[in-house]
Design a protein around this motif. Structure first.
Motif, PDB file in Angstrom:
ATOM      1  N   GLU A   1     -47.127  23.580 -23.257  1.00  0.00           N
ATOM      2  CA  GLU A   1     -47.014  24.718 -22.349  1.00  0.00           C
ATOM      3  C   GLU A   1     -46.757  25.988 -23.154  1.00  0.00           C
TER       4      GLU A   1
ATOM      5  N   SER B   1     -45.486  30.242 -22.994  1.00  0.00           N
ATOM      6  CA  SER B   1     -44.723  31.230 -22.245  1.00  0.00           C
ATOM      7  C   SER B   1     -44.694  32.543 -23.012  1.00  0.00           C
TER       8      SER B   1
ATOM      9  N   THR C   1     -41.344  31.630 -17.694  1.00  0.00           N
ATOM     10  CA  THR C   1     -42.503  31.147 -16.957  1.00  0.00           C
ATOM     11  C   THR C   1     -43.404  30.399 -17.928  1.00  0.00           C
ATOM     12  N   TRP C   2     -43.672  29.110 -17.635  1.00  0.00           N
ATOM     13  CA  TRP C   2     -44.444  28.254 -18.528  1.00  0.00           C
ATOM     14  C   TRP C   2     -45.746  27.837 -17.861  1.00  0.00           C
ATOM     15  N   THR C   3     -46.833  27.826 -18.653  1.00  0.00           N
ATOM     16  CA  THR C   3     -48.151  27.431 -18.166  1.00  0.00           C
ATOM     17  C   THR C   3     -48.714  26.354 -19.076  1.00  0.00           C
TER      18      THR C   3
END
Length: 150
Positions: A130, A132, A137-139
């Protein structure tokens, strides 16, 4: 050191499988191999990983890395020294949690990435990465699923 390294012995072997990179909503599939073997008399694990894609009959290497995992007695942590084919390298704390681990790194373009690997009860290596920009906020940008080949 040998005793502390036994916490990672579940990784030893050859692993193969597939994964996906996520880029702007598009998933790009790849094939993956990881080889994990004891080194330096059981005081280290050597990990070599390669991700490839088939592009019109040509195999394209998209990720080629090697890591050396050790127990660092001074700070009492597992650490990984990694080297990528693109020249990036670093030393990272590897946090071992049961049959898995996590680690994180700053990204060259800014922000940070964190990776989590877990060995499922069925013996499957599942790993996600992930990103950020702000640490809050992690994607997800990569995932892979590997099975032990030996």
């Amino acid at each position: 050191q040998r005793e502390k390294m036994k916490a990672l012995e579940f990784l030893v072997g050859d692993w193969t499988g597939t994964g996906k990179y996520f880029n702007g909503g598009t998933a790009v599939e790849f094939a993956s191999t990881e080889r994990v073997e004891w080194a330096a008399g059981g005081t280290a694990l050597m990990v070599t990983g390669k991700h490839t894609m088939d592009r019109r009959g040509h195999v394209l290497v998209i990720h080629d890395a090697v890591g050396l995992i050790t127990w660092e007695p001074k700070n009492k942590v597992h650490q990984m020294v990694s080297q990528l084919a693109n020249g990036l390298s670093g030393t990272y704390e590897l946090i071992v949690e049961g049959k898995g681990f996590t680690w994180s790194t700053p990204m060259p373009e800014g922000g940070s990435a964190r990776y989590k690997m877990v060995l499922t009860p069925e013996g499957e290596w599942l790993e996600t990465g992930e990103r950020s920009e702000d640490g809050k906020t992690w994607t997800k940008f990569v995932e892979m699923s590997l099975k032990r080949a030996r």
